[in-house]
Design an enzyme around this catalytic site. Sequence first.
Site, short mmCIF file in Angstrom:
data_model
loop_
_atom_site.label_atom_id
_atom_site.label_comp_id
_atom_site.label_asym_id
_atom_site.label_seq_id
_atom_site.Cartn_x
_atom_site.Cartn_y
_atom_site.Cartn_z
N PRO A 12 10.29 -11.72 -27.55
CA PRO A 12 10.03 -11.49 -26.13
C PRO A 12 8.59 -11.83 -25.80
CG PRO A 12 10.08 -9.41 -27.33
CD PRO A 12 10.44 -10.48 -28.31
N MET A 13 8.36 -12.59 -24.74
CA MET A 13 6.99 -12.89 -24.31
C MET A 13 6.95 -12.84 -22.78
SD MET A 13 5.60 -15.91 -26.81
CE MET A 13 7.04 -16.94 -26.76
N ALA A 14 6.23 -11.84 -22.27
CA ALA A 14 6.11 -11.70 -20.83
C ALA A 14 5.44 -12.95 -20.27
CB ALA A 14 5.29 -10.46 -20.50
N ASN A 30 7.88 -11.23 -37.96
CA ASN A 30 7.25 -11.90 -36.82
C ASN A 30 5.74 -12.01 -37.03
OD1 ASN A 30 6.06 -10.74 -33.72
ND2 ASN A 30 6.94 -12.78 -33.95
N CYS A 69 3.53 -4.22 -28.07
CA CYS A 69 2.62 -4.93 -27.18
C CYS A 69 1.25 -4.25 -27.11
CB CYS A 69 3.25 -4.99 -25.78
SG CYS A 69 2.25 -5.92 -24.65
N ARG A 110 4.78 -17.61 -30.16
CA ARG A 110 3.95 -18.72 -29.68
C ARG A 110 4.34 -20.06 -30.28
NH1 ARG A 110 -1.30 -15.60 -31.28
NH2 ARG A 110 0.24 -15.03 -32.86
N ASP A 123 2.80 -15.53 -36.38
CA ASP A 123 2.21 -16.77 -36.89
C ASP A 123 3.20 -17.68 -37.61
OD1 ASP A 123 -0.04 -15.59 -35.91
OD2 ASP A 123 -1.04 -15.32 -37.85
C1 LIG Z 1 2.14 -14.45 -23.79
C2 LIG Z 1 2.74 -13.39 -24.66
C3 LIG Z 1 3.52 -12.40 -24.11
C4 LIG Z 1 4.08 -11.40 -24.91
N1 LIG Z 1 4.89 -10.46 -24.36
C5 LIG Z 1 5.54 -9.56 -25.14
C6 LIG Z 1 6.50 -8.67 -24.59
O1 LIG Z 1 6.81 -8.70 -23.39
N2 LIG Z 1 7.09 -7.78 -25.44
C7 LIG Z 1 6.79 -7.74 -26.78
O2 LIG Z 1 7.35 -6.91 -27.51
N3 LIG Z 1 5.89 -8.59 -27.32
C8 LIG Z 1 5.29 -9.50 -26.54
N4 LIG Z 1 4.43 -10.41 -27.10
C9 LIG Z 1 4.27 -10.44 -28.57
C10 LIG Z 1 5.24 -11.44 -29.20
O3 LIG Z 1 6.58 -11.03 -29.03
C11 LIG Z 1 4.98 -11.60 -30.71
O4 LIG Z 1 5.15 -10.36 -31.32
C12 LIG Z 1 3.56 -12.10 -31.01
O5 LIG Z 1 3.21 -13.18 -30.16
C13 LIG Z 1 3.42 -12.55 -32.48
O6 LIG Z 1 4.35 -13.56 -32.78
P1 LIG Z 1 3.93 -15.13 -32.80
O7 LIG Z 1 2.78 -15.27 -33.73
O8 LIG Z 1 5.18 -15.82 -33.27
O9 LIG Z 1 3.55 -15.48 -31.41
C14 LIG Z 1 3.83 -11.39 -26.31
C15 LIG Z 1 3.04 -12.39 -26.85
C16 LIG Z 1 2.49 -13.39 -26.07
C17 LIG Z 1 1.66 -14.47 -26.70
#
Ligand SMILES: Cc1cc2nc3c(=O)[nH]c(=O)nc-3n(C[C@H](O)[C@H](O)[C@H](O)COP(=O)(O)O)c2cc1C
Length: 362
Positions: free
Chosen positions: A33-35, A217, A117, A242, A219
């Site tokens: 999930p990414m807001a 999860n 978050c 990301r 990187d």
């Molecule tokens: C722009 C953005 C928005 C995010 N929004 C949420 C969210 O709404 N809920 C959540 O649990 N994590 C959120 N995260 C965290 C991601 O779900 C994830 O845990 C974090 O980016 C690490 O994973 P990655 O390295 O694959 O990006 C957000 C991360 C980013 C970069």
Amino acid sequence: MSPFEPPTVTMPESRPLPRIGRHTLPNRVVLAPMAGVTDRPFRALCRRLGAGLVVGEMVTSDPSLWHTRKSRLRMDHHGEPGPRAVQIAGGDARMLAEAARLNAEMGAEIIDINMGCPAKKVCNKAAGSALLRDEALVAEILEAVVAAVAVPVTLKIRTGWCAESNNGVRVARLAEDAGIQALAVHGRHRQQRYGGQAEYDTIAAIKAAVDIPVFANGDIDSAEKARRVLDYTGADAVMIGRGAQGNPWIFREIDHHLRHGRPLPPPDDDERARVLRGHLVALHDFYGEHMGVRIARKHLGWYLAGDARFDDTGRRALRATFNGLDSADAQCHFIDELFRHEPDMAPSRVAQAMTPDGTCAA
Ligand SMILES: Cc1cc2nc3c(=O)[nH]c(=O)nc-3n(C[C@H](O)[C@H](O)[C@H](O)COP(=O)(O)O)c2cc1C
């Protein structure tokens, strides 16, 4: 073995695929999930390109805020194939339970609780990863939400609050005891926010401590890394955030690598052009032209970041041109131009091919 070592030849995965309640995932690759990112158009795209499960942007647990256009769009799952996973965020057990019940009534098939978050807006209200400091409250919330809905409830956490209090294993056990059916773990504690590197030892310890599916999860940005993280942690799936921005093909690449033990070739330019254009059109349709055009700008930036045809200067020039375009048509023409001049493409030629109002001069 460390997940940072060079790739080794690995055998295809033979364990059963992860299950969340009655839903068996088709593979081991999940969109995080990414807001502001994982809206309906992006979820649909990632699913089409191989994500086995997609989770929507977090929704506040306060229903009095659901009437805003932003919340309504976030909660829009119209036409999406199941299972529809909706993430809720908040700090009050009763409110979260009620939010879960209402979302299940509106069609959510999985409720995910956000305890990962680090954003201030969330944490000042003692929600998101701030909750990890208070294990009694964590248990109260999880039990209340699980009791409130018939659909499976999942949880997303970090490894803990800070380096001294990496209580992820204890929280994972609490979650399993409360009836949580899958757990996603971002390999950073809350104080790290997004700094440093994700670590996978705590995720491995969590996986060893519980019997529910664990999603690793943090990187993970390539198929090789996904394979190594799964091998290292024993996790049931990887969750990609990301790494999917501007690169929705990562899901099928990871899935292919896990199934066949060898890489899938990257998409060719024809496919990149089709996907990018389709994504922009979906954004324009979903948000309306005014908002869709603005949201498309950040996605274009991410796509360009992964486009090896350009150097940083070229990307900057292209982004500047694109950000000056104010209509859906102009943005689509830009994409056509971007791929038309291959192989001797120069960013200036794309800019030159656009008239000042953004239409295509060629
Ligand atoms: C722009 C953005 C928005 C995010 N929004 C949420 C969210 O709404 N809920 C959540 O649990 N994590 C959120 N995260 C965290 C991601 O779900 C994830 O845990 C974090 O980016 C690490 O994973 P990655 O390295 O694959 O990006 C957000 C991360 C980013 C970069």
